[in-house]
Design an enzyme around this catalytic site. Structure first.
Site, PDB file in Angstrom:
ATOM      1  N   ASP A   1       0.891  -1.191   0.125  1.00 31.46           N
ATOM      2  CA  ASP A   1       0.014  -0.098  -0.053  1.00 31.46           C
ATOM      3  C   ASP A   1       0.953   1.325  -0.055  1.00 31.46           C
ATOM      4  O   ASP A   1       2.209   1.036   0.063  1.00 31.46           O
ATOM      5  CB  ASP A   1      -0.996   0.108   1.234  1.00 31.46           C
ATOM      6  CG  ASP A   1      -0.210  -0.137   2.461  1.00 31.46           C
ATOM      7  OD1 ASP A   1       1.067   0.268   2.517  1.00 31.46           O
ATOM      8  OD2 ASP A   1      -0.996   0.022   3.693  1.00 31.46           O
ATOM      9  N   SER A   2       0.216   2.320  -0.047  1.00 27.37           N
ATOM     10  CA  SER A   2       1.266   3.621  -0.239  1.00 27.37           C
ATOM     11  C   SER A   2       1.518   4.306   1.086  1.00 27.37           C
ATOM     12  O   SER A   2       2.288   5.214   1.095  1.00 27.37           O
ATOM     13  CB  SER A   2       0.242   4.706  -1.015  1.00 27.37           C
ATOM     14  OG  SER A   2      -0.740   5.058  -0.168  1.00 27.37           O
TER      15      SER A   2
ATOM     16  N   CYS B   1     -12.365 -29.015   7.998  1.00 26.67           N
ATOM     17  CA  CYS B   1     -11.158 -28.284   7.447  1.00 26.67           C
ATOM     18  C   CYS B   1      -9.992 -28.967   7.164  1.00 26.67           C
ATOM     19  O   CYS B   1      -9.798 -30.133   8.232  1.00 26.67           O
ATOM     20  CB  CYS B   1     -10.971 -27.027   8.473  1.00 26.67           C
ATOM     21  SG  CYS B   1      -9.478 -26.017   8.054  1.00 26.67           S
TER      22      CYS B   1
ATOM     23  N   HIS C   1      -4.599 -21.483  10.696  1.00 20.79           N
ATOM     24  CA  HIS C   1      -6.047 -22.008  10.409  1.00 20.79           C
ATOM     25  C   HIS C   1      -6.805 -20.643   9.366  1.00 20.79           C
ATOM     26  O   HIS C   1      -7.558 -20.993   8.753  1.00 20.79           O
ATOM     27  CB  HIS C   1      -6.667 -22.414  11.790  1.00 20.79           C
ATOM     28  CG  HIS C   1      -8.375 -22.567  11.368  1.00 20.79           C
ATOM     29  ND1 HIS C   1      -8.785 -23.743  10.727  1.00 20.79           N
ATOM     30  CD2 HIS C   1      -9.501 -21.786  11.646  1.00 20.79           C
ATOM     31  CE1 HIS C   1     -10.149 -23.565  10.337  1.00 20.79           C
ATOM     32  NE2 HIS C   1     -10.533 -22.216  11.002  1.00 20.79           N
TER      33      HIS C   1
ATOM     34  N   CYS D   1      -6.402 -28.397  11.884  1.00 19.49           N
ATOM     35  CA  CYS D   1      -7.494 -29.069  12.232  1.00 19.49           C
ATOM     36  C   CYS D   1      -7.115 -30.643  11.888  1.00 19.49           C
ATOM     37  O   CYS D   1      -7.984 -31.251  12.548  1.00 19.49           O
ATOM     38  CB  CYS D   1      -8.554 -28.524  11.278  1.00 19.49           C
ATOM     39  SG  CYS D   1      -9.207 -26.929  11.690  1.00 19.49           S
TER      40      CYS D   1
ATOM     41  N   CYS E   1      -6.810 -27.974   7.034  1.00 22.80           N
ATOM     42  CA  CYS E   1      -5.576 -27.487   7.567  1.00 22.80           C
ATOM     43  C   CYS E   1      -4.813 -28.328   8.386  1.00 22.80           C
ATOM     44  O   CYS E   1      -5.282 -29.041   8.968  1.00 22.80           O
ATOM     45  CB  CYS E   1      -5.709 -26.119   7.925  1.00 22.80           C
ATOM     46  SG  CYS E   1      -6.180 -25.990   9.672  1.00 22.80           S
TER      47      CYS E   1
ATOM     48  N   ASP F   1      -7.656  -7.470   0.496  1.00 27.18           N
ATOM     49  CA  ASP F   1      -6.790  -7.758   1.473  1.00 27.18           C
ATOM     50  C   ASP F   1      -7.501  -7.383   3.016  1.00 27.18           C
ATOM     51  O   ASP F   1      -8.511  -6.710   2.786  1.00 27.18           O
ATOM     52  CB  ASP F   1      -5.568  -6.905   1.462  1.00 27.18           C
ATOM     53  CG  ASP F   1      -5.686  -5.561   1.943  1.00 27.18           C
ATOM     54  OD1 ASP F   1      -6.470  -4.803   1.202  1.00 27.18           O
ATOM     55  OD2 ASP F   1      -5.344  -5.119   3.098  1.00 27.18           O
TER      56      ASP F   1
ATOM     57  N   GLY G   1      -0.636   5.758   2.830  1.00 27.45           N
ATOM     58  CA  GLY G   1      -1.713   6.613   3.105  1.00 27.45           C
ATOM     59  C   GLY G   1      -2.703   6.340   3.973  1.00 27.45           C
ATOM     60  O   GLY G   1      -2.987   6.990   4.996  1.00 27.45           O
ATOM     61  N   PHE G   2      -3.284   5.272   4.065  1.00 25.62           N
ATOM     62  CA  PHE G   2      -4.215   4.742   4.937  1.00 25.62           C
ATOM     63  C   PHE G   2      -3.671   4.627   6.222  1.00 25.62           C
ATOM     64  O   PHE G   2      -4.525   5.410   7.500  1.00 25.62           O
ATOM     65  CB  PHE G   2      -4.737   3.317   4.766  1.00 25.62           C
ATOM     66  CG  PHE G   2      -5.561   2.960   5.398  1.00 25.62           C
ATOM     67  CD1 PHE G   2      -7.062   3.385   5.442  1.00 25.62           C
ATOM     68  CD2 PHE G   2      -5.431   2.034   6.604  1.00 25.62           C
ATOM     69  CE1 PHE G   2      -8.105   3.113   6.349  1.00 25.62           C
ATOM     70  CE2 PHE G   2      -6.705   1.828   7.438  1.00 25.62           C
ATOM     71  CZ  PHE G   2      -7.913   2.269   7.289  1.00 25.62           C
TER      72      PHE G   2
END
Lengths: 398, 398
Positions: free
Chosen positions: B91-92, B338, B369, B343, B340, B300, B94-95
């Site tokens: 990101d820049s 799940c 997870h 799990c 993963c 995101d 800015g946020f």
């Protein structure tokens, strides 16, 4: 058949072989990483397997407080609770309780103490410590001893050693009566939820690695303060009680390193040569290598994991304090001679950045590297022993 | 050829395809995990690869402060610094800067602000933000915009949107002049230290995945507050400036979720159908699925990783707050549906114990997870789109 040591090679006083346990074989001499609360801080069980960890140490005192022995027992014991199908050793809680200097009171019966977490009152005795460790269900459990403080007068050391001997007898009596109550003895035939993972190191169903009749083993602990004669007596009388393995306790309590070394070496001479010898709570990479070459089969220490979390890393070129600014733009691997995942992938600059920025990953990666370094150190010692000579019958009975 | 989207299937407004970047292809719609300080908190790059992460987001503001852009640039850019050879978006700043409400001052030139770490003074402008992002060397970098606060009067939203448009032009001008300065453009022919690991997902040598002539891409950001007409104008005028991809910014700033949804859906209609559309900072699993079905290609959010560290886990059966006592002896997997690593291996009881005991591993496993859940959510949406119909020529130009 309980836990036993199968010696396959000797070199001087050193021995290499396998510790046979209900949860697999362990190459010895072995360094046991510490998983205080049923977890090696920051490192998943998958990664521990990949690192080649064959036995973990977990702390009864901490598990006694959180999540509680009864919870672990109901969940099928520590192995199943933490999904770790390799060997586990638990300490008795004695060392932790005696570290609570201002929060405990010792009597013949046992130790009353207050939790370091919330001040709640608890009581551990030889019988309670056995009950707890049977409930946790480690492969190897330890007698409840009094860790003599340092420094101590000889009379105090003797009284403490005598107490430990009386407690050892009580531990053995309780254990012999209750050892069939280990949770996985009952779980062996039951369906157990374990990993559906497909890689070769995945845990198998609980029970598969436990030949019929294998069971928990209770090891005795030699005390005796810093007096070699009292150590000899403690060793002999502990052996008279009779255990399948013996630990040297009461060290790393503030004494000079030279003294630790003298006590270890002199005590080793009095331990049976055909049974496992476990040196508790020691030490640096140099020390664990030296003690292994001196005939110690098992060691544990929080040093590699705790130091890692403080940014202190062990390398083939010495210690590295990764927080130092000199590493900020260092593109080299932490240890160019190391083949761990961390050294293969990341630069010192990145590790330094993670540590300086308090990133969680710093603790994870640092711990993986330090554990790898300790385990590699022991692999080197084992190879050194095996490169010596084959075991003669006399070596096994010396 | 810069970054571009290759649409392979559409279903209604949704599209599935591949985002082609200098560091590999990314299946879209994609959820990008956030690695604020060049690390997804607690999760190693090995594990991110295993999870199937193809693009990460990292924050310019945070990297600007630690370890500093110049350090990363000298180390060959973010990819090499963090040993991640797949795509990255920054990101820049800015946020983050606009979140420092009391620590910043906005002028036509840019934003003066104080570090949240030590109060030190800094300045970011469109040009500085471009310089920083070129130095970091992500595959996709973002225009420096003003994130309009919520609520805002229409006049204020218009003034803010106009400022963002003027800054977008300055960003593009600076970027066009300096884009050849990305560190990996120079590193492409150089020998680069990367992993000596042998598994299939190991990173290859930097450069190998970057066809000649590929380069960083600068995306524009649509603002316009909560006014659909101003959003339309912002979109059209940003498109007039011309970027290879467009983001919808200025949302998730405190407005009701219904309003977020309305603004997203109305803004999407004004974005080019043949270019990537990136919705910034959104959202729950349900929201990312809905937005992907509505034609968003990239998203995101810190939610899966941050919630994980607070014990809030997303499952096929809804949210689970793993700290609850009800899980203390729950032998079930966190999410039985799940697949993963977490799990597959651990029980809710163990995860609850780790979290309650403040064990590091809790944060690691919970994050793994939640990321898996988000990535699986997007895999499901992609399959849903591809199960629709094949792309017609008209769909690509609609």
């Amino acid at each position: 058949m309980s836990v036993h040591l199968q010696i396959e090679a000797t070199r001087g006083a050193a021995r290499a072989g396998k510790l046979i346990t209900p949860h697999g074989e362990v190459e010895t001499p072995v360094f046991m990483p510490v998983g205080t609360l049923a977890s090696v801080k920051g490192v998943s069980q998958d990664l521990l397997e990949e690192l080649g960890v064959e036995i973990l140490l977990s702390n009864t005192y901490h598990l006694f407080l959180r999540p509680g022995v009864e919870t672990v027992r109901r969940m099928g014991g520590l192995h199943r609770f933490m999904s770790w199908d390799r060997a586990i050793l638990t300490d008795s809680g004695g060392f932790q309780v005696f570290s609570l200097t201002d929060l405990r009171k010792v009597t013949e019966e046992g130790v009353a103490f207050r939790s370091h977490l919330d001040g709640s009152s608890h009581f551990l005795s030889p019988e309670k410590a056995m009950e707890a460790q049977i409930g946790l269900g480690a492969d190897i459990i330890m007698a409840f001893d009094e860790c003599t403080e340092y420094p101590a007068e000889l009379a105090r050391a003797r009284a403490s050693t005598e107490l430990t001997l009386r407690w050892a007898e009580r531990c053995k009596n309780y254990f012999e009566e209750h050892k069939s109550e280990v949770p996985w003895a009952r779980a062996e035939s039951a369906e157990v939820r374990t990993a559906g993972r497909t890689n070769a190191s995945a845990p198998t169903r609980a029970g598969e690695m436990r030949p019929p009749g294998t069971r928990q083993a209770l090891f005795g602990i030699v005390q005796g303060g810093m007096d070699t004669e009292l150590r000899r007596e403690s060793a002999e009388r502990t052996i008279d009680i009779g255990f399948p393995g013996y630990a040297i306790g009461g060290l790393s309590v503030g004494e000079p390193r030279e003294l630790t070394r003298d006590i270890v070496l002199s005590t080793l001479e009095h331990l049976p040569s055909d049974q496992p010898r476990y040196l508790m709570g020691v030490g640096t990479p140099e020390e664990i290598a030296e003690y292994a070459r001196s005939g110690v089969d098992m060691m544990d220490c929080v040093l590699p994991t705790r130091a890692a979390r403080h940014g202190l890393l062990f390398t083939s070129e010495g210690k590295v304090s990764i927080k130092q600014a000199r590493y900020a733009q260092d593109e080299n691997a932490l240890d160019p001679a190391c083949d761990c995942r961390v050294c293969q992938r990341y630069s010192r600059a990145y590790l330094r950045h993670l540590y300086s920025s308090n990133e969680l990953l710093a603790q994870v990666l640092n711990t993986v590297h330090n554990l790898h370094f300790y385990l590699a150190t022991m692999r080197t010692v084992r190879a050194w022993i095996r490169a010596g000579h084959a075991p003669a019958a006399s070596a096994l009975q010396m």
